[in-house]
Design a protein around this motif. Sequence first.
Motif, PDB file in Angstrom:
ATOM      1  N   PRO A  86      47.191  35.101  47.664  1.00 42.72           N
ATOM      2  CA  PRO A  86      46.839  35.713  46.385  1.00 42.72           C
ATOM      3  C   PRO A  86      46.919  34.725  45.230  1.00 42.72           C
ATOM      4  N   TYR A  87      47.789  33.738  45.353  1.00 38.42           N
ATOM      5  CA  TYR A  87      47.950  32.749  44.293  1.00 38.42           C
ATOM      6  C   TYR A  87      46.712  31.843  44.207  1.00 38.42           C
ATOM      7  N   GLN A  88      46.141  31.516  45.365  1.00 36.34           N
ATOM      8  CA  GLN A  88      44.916  30.724  45.369  1.00 36.34           C
ATOM      9  C   GLN A  88      43.754  31.513  44.783  1.00 36.34           C
ATOM     10  N   LEU A  89      43.674  32.811  45.116  1.00 38.05           N
ATOM     11  CA  LEU A  89      42.614  33.650  44.558  1.00 38.05           C
ATOM     12  C   LEU A  89      42.757  33.742  43.045  1.00 38.05           C
ATOM     13  N   GLU A 130      44.113  31.550  40.978  1.00 39.47           N
ATOM     14  CA  GLU A 130      43.712  30.281  40.378  1.00 39.47           C
ATOM     15  C   GLU A 130      42.195  30.101  40.423  1.00 39.47           C
ATOM     16  N   LYS A 131      41.579  30.511  41.518  1.00 45.04           N
ATOM     17  CA  LYS A 131      40.120  30.390  41.654  1.00 45.04           C
ATOM     18  C   LYS A 131      39.410  31.249  40.606  1.00 45.04           C
ATOM     19  N   LEU A 132      39.896  32.472  40.406  1.00 41.07           N
ATOM     20  CA  LEU A 132      39.299  33.364  39.405  1.00 41.07           C
ATOM     21  C   LEU A 132      39.464  32.809  37.997  1.00 41.07           C
ATOM     22  N   LYS A 133      40.629  32.237  37.711  1.00 41.56           N
ATOM     23  CA  LYS A 133      40.849  31.620  36.395  1.00 41.56           C
ATOM     24  C   LYS A 133      39.907  30.447  36.185  1.00 41.56           C
ATOM     25  N   ALA A 134      39.705  29.650  37.245  1.00 39.74           N
ATOM     26  CA  ALA A 134      38.802  28.504  37.145  1.00 39.74           C
ATOM     27  C   ALA A 134      37.360  28.961  36.918  1.00 39.74           C
ATOM     28  N   MET A 135      37.041  30.153  37.394  1.00 33.92           N
ATOM     29  CA  MET A 135      35.695  30.692  37.199  1.00 33.92           C
ATOM     30  C   MET A 135      35.536  31.338  35.816  1.00 33.92           C
ATOM     31  N   GLY A 136      36.632  31.377  35.032  1.00 37.26           N
ATOM     32  CA  GLY A 136      36.573  31.888  33.670  1.00 37.26           C
ATOM     33  C   GLY A 136      36.933  33.353  33.518  1.00 37.26           C
ATOM     34  N   HIS A 137      37.546  33.960  34.537  1.00 32.37           N
ATOM     35  CA  HIS A 137      37.932  35.364  34.466  1.00 32.37           C
ATOM     36  C   HIS A 137      39.388  35.492  34.043  1.00 32.37           C
ATOM     37  N   LYS A 138      39.677  36.551  33.317  1.00 33.55           N
ATOM     38  CA  LYS A 138      41.061  36.863  32.962  1.00 33.55           C
ATOM     39  C   LYS A 138      41.664  37.630  34.130  1.00 33.55           C
ATOM     40  N   THR A 139      42.797  37.153  34.631  1.00 37.26           N
ATOM     41  CA  THR A 139      43.395  37.752  35.820  1.00 37.26           C
ATOM     42  C   THR A 139      44.779  38.310  35.537  1.00 37.26           C
ATOM     43  N   GLU A 140      45.185  39.241  36.390  1.00 36.68           N
ATOM     44  CA  GLU A 140      46.539  39.783  36.376  1.00 36.68           C
ATOM     45  C   GLU A 140      47.090  39.637  37.782  1.00 36.68           C
ATOM     46  N   LEU A 141      48.294  39.122  37.897  1.00 35.19           N
ATOM     47  CA  LEU A 141      48.950  38.948  39.180  1.00 35.19           C
ATOM     48  C   LEU A 141      50.277  39.684  39.124  1.00 35.19           C
ATOM     49  N   LYS A 142      50.467  40.649  40.018  1.00 38.66           N
ATOM     50  CA  LYS A 142      51.714  41.413  40.045  1.00 38.66           C
ATOM     51  C   LYS A 142      52.313  41.340  41.435  1.00 38.66           C
ATOM     52  N   GLU A 143      53.611  41.065  41.479  1.00 40.23           N
ATOM     53  CA  GLU A 143      54.326  41.044  42.747  1.00 40.23           C
ATOM     54  C   GLU A 143      55.132  42.326  42.871  1.00 40.23           C
ATOM     55  N   PHE A 144      54.948  43.016  43.979  1.00 42.60           N
ATOM     56  CA  PHE A 144      55.694  44.236  44.271  1.00 42.60           C
ATOM     57  C   PHE A 144      56.667  43.908  45.395  1.00 42.60           C
ATOM     58  N   LYS A 145      57.954  43.858  45.061  1.00 45.11           N
ATOM     59  CA  LYS A 145      58.960  43.448  46.031  1.00 45.11           C
ATOM     60  C   LYS A 145      59.782  44.610  46.558  1.00 45.11           C
ATOM     61  N   ALA A 146      59.648  45.783  45.956  1.00 47.85           N
ATOM     62  CA  ALA A 146      60.427  46.937  46.391  1.00 47.85           C
ATOM     63  C   ALA A 146      59.779  47.564  47.619  1.00 47.85           C
ATOM     64  N   GLY A 147      60.575  48.262  48.400  1.00 42.62           N
ATOM     65  CA  GLY A 147      60.043  48.958  49.565  1.00 42.62           C
ATOM     66  C   GLY A 147      60.036  48.082  50.803  1.00 42.62           C
ATOM     67  N   ILE A 148      59.456  48.631  51.871  1.00 45.33           N
ATOM     68  CA  ILE A 148      59.468  47.899  53.136  1.00 45.33           C
ATOM     69  C   ILE A 148      58.260  46.987  53.291  1.00 45.33           C
ATOM     70  N   VAL A 193      32.180  37.479  48.479  1.00 43.72           N
ATOM     71  CA  VAL A 193      31.908  36.422  47.492  1.00 43.72           C
ATOM     72  C   VAL A 193      32.038  35.066  48.186  1.00 43.72           C
ATOM     73  N   LEU A 194      30.968  34.329  48.217  1.00 48.41           N
ATOM     74  CA  LEU A 194      30.969  33.047  48.926  1.00 48.41           C
ATOM     75  C   LEU A 194      31.940  32.037  48.328  1.00 48.41           C
ATOM     76  N   GLU A 195      32.166  32.106  47.021  1.00 50.22           N
ATOM     77  CA  GLU A 195      33.079  31.158  46.369  1.00 50.22           C
ATOM     78  C   GLU A 195      34.528  31.335  46.827  1.00 50.22           C
ATOM     79  N   PHE A 196      34.839  32.465  47.463  1.00 45.31           N
ATOM     80  CA  PHE A 196      36.213  32.722  47.894  1.00 45.31           C
ATOM     81  C   PHE A 196      36.481  32.212  49.306  1.00 45.31           C
ATOM     82  N   ARG A 197      35.569  31.435  49.848  1.00 44.16           N
ATOM     83  CA  ARG A 197      35.772  30.869  51.175  1.00 44.16           C
ATOM     84  C   ARG A 197      36.952  29.902  51.118  1.00 44.16           C
ATOM     85  N   GLY A 198      37.849  30.027  52.064  1.00 47.44           N
ATOM     86  CA  GLY A 198      39.009  29.146  52.133  1.00 47.44           C
ATOM     87  C   GLY A 198      40.230  29.679  51.401  1.00 47.44           C
TER      88      GLY A 198
END
Length: 134
Positions: free
Chosen positions: A80-83, A85-103, A71-76
């Motif tokens: 994951p936080y920038q992606l 925000e970019k998706l939200k700005a494009m009008g998409h509903k997003t889900e962001l999950k942080e997985f901190k367990a494990g190595i 996707v050319l709009e994802f240049r730069g």
Amino acid sequence: MTAYVIWMTRVRFAIVGAILTTPILAQGAQPAKAPAVKAASKAAPIDDNATWLLAGREGECAPLSLLESKVLEFRGIKSPYQLNEKLKAMGHKTELKEFKAGIRPAVEVRAPSAGIHVMFIKQENCDKKPPAEK
């Protein structure tokens, strides 16, 4: 036979009576509920100093340039936080999950309406091998 019918009728009335009166008795015994308090929404912490890579299917790490080539709009995009925000700005509903367990902690970004479902891993965690499946 008639005694049995009379007995069954009494049992049915007793059961129906117990069911009908139980909620009324239980209502008075419950304490009053406090109004729900909404938690303040916090923005995800953005770590601009980290170098992020994409997680591959077999546990390998891939450069973010793969995302840019799709996707050319994802240049730069560097995190994951920038992606997200970019998706939200494009009008998409997003889900962001942080997985901190494990190595190998990771961050997942999903936007079904855009057909995006990617996992990001910090570069320092790419050297660590995922646990072998049994």
